[in-house]
Design an enzyme around this catalytic site. Structure first.
Site, PDB file in Angstrom:
ATOM      1  N   SER A 158       0.812  -1.198   0.000  1.00  0.00           N
ATOM      2  CA  SER A 158       0.000   0.000   0.000  1.00  0.00           C
ATOM      3  C   SER A 158       0.854   1.261   0.000  1.00  0.00           C
ATOM      4  CB  SER A 158      -0.944  -0.064   1.192  1.00  0.00           C
ATOM      5  OG  SER A 158      -2.000   0.822   1.038  1.00  0.00           O
ATOM      6  N   HIS A 164      -7.479  -5.909  -0.038  1.00  0.00           N
ATOM      7  CA  HIS A 164      -6.373  -4.958  -0.136  1.00  0.00           C
ATOM      8  C   HIS A 164      -5.049  -5.704  -0.118  1.00  0.00           C
ATOM      9  CE1 HIS A 164      -4.156  -1.336   0.090  1.00  0.00           C
ATOM     10  NE2 HIS A 164      -3.970  -1.314   1.391  1.00  0.00           N
ATOM     11  N   ASP A 197      -9.333  -3.885  -5.302  1.00  0.00           N
ATOM     12  CA  ASP A 197      -8.726  -3.341  -4.084  1.00  0.00           C
ATOM     13  C   ASP A 197      -9.415  -2.027  -3.741  1.00  0.00           C
ATOM     14  OD1 ASP A 197      -6.984  -1.976  -2.248  1.00  0.00           O
ATOM     15  OD2 ASP A 197      -5.334  -3.255  -2.893  1.00  0.00           O
TER      16      ASP A 197
END
Length: 509
Positions: A223, A478, A450
């Site tokens: 991320s 995610h 996502d």
């Protein structure tokens, strides 16, 4: 949701919107920069030549150390910052490859918490056998001179402020909450706020690479950790080794575009959740269509806005905390059954389930204390990019676009994007293409549904990086590595162990 799952899944996510180690004792040393064959940047030789004193940190199998870095890289003589480091040595069998640095994202997530709670125990055994697993809490985060902003009771109040204001009075109250948050950060952490950018942390990573004795950095970032890894590669392309960027951010986007894209991402995740929910016998949002499910959820939020409900806590569950609870469950489809229970409870005027999900998102402990996740998150985000909006009028104009991106979450996400307008420190970063020309092959991993880092961001970053390779997971949730896809895990393991990236465009389910 268990903590290890949170550490795996809550990676950027919180951009728009605890496992701890005890004190360390003992001694040890690490190679200086000269051992790596790379020269220290001008004026930084003392940092690149320092010795890391590895000590037992009270967690079996792990060592701790403290690394010094200049608070201001442009003025290295103006003082140091102390950064916490931890590692678990390669377990064998097989020849040790080097160190593998990990970061779970945030910004504001504790890399050491992630290392000790998941990565050094849950990454594939063959990777842990060949690499020393290493983490450094970024400056301003957790154990590394953490940014502090609000007390526990102040943070409780902040998380309950209505983020979908219906009139001028509510707009003023929301704006005042952002102002109070920013003022608290300046009061408690003003000295460090100008120096917690992603560029600063990427430069810290290069110091650590040298002290670990590695000529090139091997890294897995999730991320926001992808932005950190890409920034490192752009700054030090010749030192970028095997980099996995999982659930990528697009560095070329403005804050408003990033926030709007993320709004659409959560809408897509909710649509996937709703499609699954209406097929379940216990779906609290109806059993007919995803459109009806969205209508039911919006009505629940409206009801909670008008009349918060008990939660079994001193706090009541209103619209803001309920929305956060739903968002928390969008990160991982494994949380969907828990969300069904929590929503059903809320319909019975029991807010405890959604409050528990919201607390996990905010990293609030049962005693009312908060980790510094949200404080560091704002500090880094507001330094990395100019604010999405300069005031409430700009938000009002943008709300229709946000609601188009997400009829369920759009209005709240638009107003949440106002937070940096009141930040006490000017942004030092700007949107930019990140190419890292000359770097070894870099693997960018994107998940098609996502919510927090939309798939198109991974496509964009892979295209920007001169040596980027896109690996796609067709699914929900995610990030992708370590979440159950043998295809994804095998491709990444092969790259980390052998240096061979997957073919560009490879897709897994």
């Amino acid at each position: 949701m268990d903590t290890s799952r949170l550490l795996r899944t809550f990676a950027i996510g919180i951009g728009t919107a605890g496992l701890f180690i005890s004190g360390c004792s003992g001694s040890g040393s690490s190679p200086s920069a000269s051992a790596t064959g790379t020269a220290a940047p001008e004026g930084l030789s003392s940092y690149y030549a320092q010795k890391l004193g590895w000590r037992d940190c009270g967690v079996e199998g792990f060592e701790c150390a403290t690394m010094k870095a200049p608070r201001d890289y442009d003025k290295p003589d103006d003082g140091d910052i102390d950064l916490a480091v931890s590692r678990k040595k390669a377990s064998g069998p097989g020849k040790r490859i080097g160190s593998l640095l990990v970061n779970p994202g945030g910004p504001g997530g504790s890399a050491i918490g992630y290392l000790q709670g998941y990565a050094a125990l849950g990454y594939p055994a063959q990777v842990r056998a060949r690499y020393d697993m290493v983490a450094i809490d970024p400056r301003g985060v957790a154990r590394s001179e953490p940014v502090e902003c609000l007390t526990g009771p102040e943070m409780d109040a902040y998380t309950q402020v209505d983020q979908t204001p219906d009139d001028e009075a509510e707009v003023k109250k929301l704006s005042a909450s952002f102002e109070k948050f920013a003022a608290g950060c300046e009061k408690r952490s003003g000295e460090i706020l100008p120096y917690v950018s992603t560029v600063d942390t990427a430069r810290d990573m290069d110091v650590l690479r040298a002290l670990l004795g590695d000529e090139k950095l091997s890294y897995v970032g999730a991320s926001y950790g992808t932005f950190l890894g890409a920034t490192y590669a752009d700054l030090f392309p010749e030192r970028a080794g095997r980099l996995v960027l999982d659930g990528a951010m697009d560095p070329s986007l403005r804050a408003i575009d990033m926030n709007r894209d993320q709004t659409a991402g959560f809408e897509g995740a909710f649509q996937s959740y709703a499609a699954d929910c209406v097929e379940q016998p216990d779906c609290p949002l109806g059993t007919t269509s995803t459109a009806d499910a969205a209508t039911a959820l919006k009505q629940l939020f409206k009801d909670l806005d008008a009349k918060p409900i008990p939660s079994g806590d001193d706090r009541k569950l209103g619209e803001s905390l309920a929305t956060t609870g739903v968002i928390a469950a969008m990160y991982d489809e494994a949380a969907w059954p828990q969300l069904r229970e929590a929503l059903a409870g809320a319909q019975r005027s029991d807010g405890s389930g959604l409050l528990s999900l919201a607390d996990s998102y905010y990293e609030r402990e049962p005693n009312g204390k908060y980790a510094n996740l949200m404080f560091a998150n704002a500090a880094v985000n507001c330094l990395d990019l100019p604010p999405a909006f300069n005031g409430p009028d700009a938000v009002e104009k943008a709300v229709p676009d946000f609601e188009k991106a997400s009829p369920v979450f759009g209005r709240g996400f638009a107003w949440a994007s106002l937070n940096c307008a009141y930040w006490p420190t000017d942004a030092t970063g700007t949107p930019h293409r990140t190419e890292a020309k000359g770097a070894d092959p870099i693997v960018v991993v994107g998940t098609t549904r996502d919510p927090a880092t939309p798939y198109k961001w991974s496509e964009a970053l892979a295209e920007q990086l001169s040596s980027g390779t896109l690996l796609t997971y067709e699914g929900d949730g995610h990030t992708a590595y370590g979440r159950g896809s043998d295809c994804i895990d095998t491709a990444i393991n092969t790259y980390l162990l052998e240096g061979t990236p997957p073919s560009d465009g490879k897709k897994c389910t």
